[in-house]
Design a protein around this motif. Structure first.
Motif, mmCIF file in Angstrom:
data_model
loop_
_atom_site.group_PDB
_atom_site.id
_atom_site.type_symbol
_atom_site.label_atom_id
_atom_site.label_comp_id
_atom_site.label_asym_id
_atom_site.label_seq_id
_atom_site.Cartn_x
_atom_site.Cartn_y
_atom_site.Cartn_z
ATOM 1 N N HIS A 118 38.695 44.850 39.814
ATOM 2 C CA HIS A 118 38.388 44.311 41.132
ATOM 3 C C HIS A 118 36.921 43.905 41.235
ATOM 4 O O HIS A 118 36.600 42.885 41.854
ATOM 5 C CB HIS A 118 38.714 45.331 42.218
ATOM 6 C CG HIS A 118 40.174 45.609 42.353
ATOM 7 N ND1 HIS A 118 40.690 46.544 43.235
ATOM 8 C CD2 HIS A 118 41.258 45.078 41.718
ATOM 9 C CE1 HIS A 118 42.007 46.574 43.130
ATOM 10 N NE2 HIS A 118 42.369 45.696 42.220
ATOM 11 N N GLN A 119 36.059 44.692 40.649
ATOM 12 C CA GLN A 119 34.639 44.370 40.681
ATOM 13 C C GLN A 119 34.373 43.052 39.959
ATOM 14 O O GLN A 119 33.611 42.207 40.429
ATOM 15 C CB GLN A 119 33.839 45.500 40.026
ATOM 16 C CG GLN A 119 32.335 45.322 40.111
ATOM 17 C CD GLN A 119 31.612 46.405 39.346
ATOM 18 O OE1 GLN A 119 31.729 46.503 38.123
ATOM 19 N NE2 GLN A 119 30.885 47.238 40.069
ATOM 20 N N VAL A 120 35.032 42.857 38.838
ATOM 21 C CA VAL A 120 34.842 41.646 38.041
ATOM 22 C C VAL A 120 35.444 40.424 38.729
ATOM 23 O O VAL A 120 34.853 39.341 38.739
ATOM 24 C CB VAL A 120 35.462 41.821 36.634
ATOM 25 C CG1 VAL A 120 35.465 40.504 35.874
ATOM 26 C CG2 VAL A 120 34.708 42.885 35.855
ATOM 27 N N VAL A 171 43.306 46.256 48.309
ATOM 28 C CA VAL A 171 43.872 47.529 48.741
ATOM 29 C C VAL A 171 45.320 47.686 48.275
ATOM 30 O O VAL A 171 45.819 48.806 48.151
ATOM 31 C CB VAL A 171 43.754 47.689 50.271
ATOM 32 C CG1 VAL A 171 44.692 46.736 51.004
ATOM 33 C CG2 VAL A 171 44.025 49.124 50.680
ATOM 34 N N SER A 172 45.996 46.584 47.979
ATOM 35 C CA SER A 172 47.354 46.689 47.447
ATOM 36 C C SER A 172 47.360 47.439 46.120
ATOM 37 O O SER A 172 48.276 48.213 45.837
ATOM 38 C CB SER A 172 47.966 45.297 47.252
ATOM 39 O OG SER A 172 49.286 45.394 46.749
ATOM 40 N N ASP A 173 46.311 47.239 45.310
ATOM 41 C CA ASP A 173 46.198 47.936 44.027
ATOM 42 C C ASP A 173 45.780 49.392 44.194
ATOM 43 O O ASP A 173 45.684 50.133 43.223
ATOM 44 C CB ASP A 173 45.181 47.223 43.121
ATOM 45 C CG ASP A 173 45.846 46.362 42.059
ATOM 46 O OD1 ASP A 173 47.087 46.320 41.991
ATOM 47 O OD2 ASP A 173 45.111 45.718 41.275
ATOM 48 N N VAL A 174 45.503 49.809 45.415
ATOM 49 C CA VAL A 174 45.276 51.222 45.731
ATOM 50 C C VAL A 174 46.573 51.825 46.257
ATOM 51 O O VAL A 174 46.933 52.958 45.923
ATOM 52 C CB VAL A 174 44.142 51.389 46.770
ATOM 53 C CG1 VAL A 174 43.927 52.866 47.096
ATOM 54 C CG2 VAL A 174 42.851 50.759 46.257
ATOM 55 N N ALA A 175 47.273 51.051 47.065
ATOM 56 C CA ALA A 175 48.527 51.537 47.655
ATOM 57 C C ALA A 175 49.618 51.749 46.609
ATOM 58 O O ALA A 175 50.332 52.762 46.649
ATOM 59 C CB ALA A 175 49.015 50.550 48.719
ATOM 60 N N ILE A 176 49.758 50.826 45.680
ATOM 61 C CA ILE A 176 50.851 50.898 44.706
ATOM 62 C C ILE A 176 50.737 52.131 43.794
ATOM 63 O O ILE A 176 51.744 52.793 43.530
ATOM 64 C CB ILE A 176 50.932 49.603 43.877
ATOM 65 C CG1 ILE A 176 51.147 48.390 44.792
ATOM 66 C CG2 ILE A 176 52.048 49.685 42.844
ATOM 67 C CD1 ILE A 176 52.300 48.519 45.750
ATOM 68 N N PRO A 177 49.542 52.476 43.295
ATOM 69 C CA PRO A 177 49.428 53.697 42.487
ATOM 70 C C PRO A 177 49.683 54.981 43.276
ATOM 71 O O PRO A 177 49.833 56.043 42.679
ATOM 72 C CB PRO A 177 47.973 53.664 41.979
ATOM 73 C CG PRO A 177 47.589 52.236 42.037
ATOM 74 C CD PRO A 177 48.295 51.696 43.249
#
Length: 210
Positions: free
Chosen positions: A2-4, A92-98
């Protein structure tokens, strides 16, 4: 990642945006008579997400499908693979899915209280790592329930697409029924105090950085 991707510029080939996903065409795969309410709920969630602000801090290229089957843990490091579903979406979707998948895989047959207790642990440890690499404001973390609901409806749609109702195994039908029951009763996979978890993670990071 995400940072990249905050500064990433695609070349000739570019990934689709999240709302172009075929599975979001719910009425294509769901029975309008049986699942009309689910179709309407799915369309409502999509409309709500489309209204969210897309900024360099909130939106970019993400993995979109981080679950226990898509990473290896080796000598203290996590190695993520299977980027086939990578898309332009809210970070935030890549936080929710995990959070969604470990809870669903391990405790899907348990009560909301049990699922939430485990989900709190998963999200806390995830944020302790994530927030050291990429900044995501609390207001975005509080929006996780929208993304959990979308994944519930997407997964239900996947199962309807892949598994013919006439030839499902008992286990497959149980998975479908479990998700459908939650969606119909408007029960999330977890019910968390996102502000509390976020602040705990920030406190832990502050200790680690002393």
């Amino acid at each position: 990642m995400h940072q990249v991707t905050r500064v990433y510029q695609a070349g000739e080939y570019k990934r689709d945006r999240w709302e172009e996903e075929d599975l979001l065409n719910f009425s294509k795969y769901l029975d309008e008579e049986k699942d009309g309410a689910i179709i309407l709920e799915g369309e409502k969630v999509v409309r709500e997400l489309k209204r969210l602000p897309e900024t360099e801090e909130s939106f970019g290229l993400i993995h979109s499908d981080i679950h226990p089957g898509n990473f290896f843990y080796h000598e203290g490091h996590i190695h993520i693979f299977d980027f086939d579903d990578s898309t332009y979406h809210f970070y935030v979707s890549d936080v929710a899915i995990p959070v969604y998948y470990p809870v669903w895989w391990k405790h899907r047959g348990e009560s909301l209280a049990v699922r939430s207790k485990y989900g709190e642990k998963v999200l806390y440890h995830f944020l302790v790592g994530y927030l050291q690499e990429n900044r995501l404001d609390l207001e975005w973390i509080k929006r996780i329930p929208h993304f959990l609901k979308l994944r519930d409806i997407e997964l239900y749609t996947v199962f309807q697409k892949k598994w013919d109702p006439r030839n499902r195994s008992e286990q497959e039908q149980e998975l479908v029924d479990g998700i459908r029951k939650r969606i119909v009763h408007d029960e999330s996979v977890v019910d968390l105090d996102y502000e509390k978890i976020y602040k705990r993670a920030e406190q832990e990071i502050a200790k680690l950085n002393r």
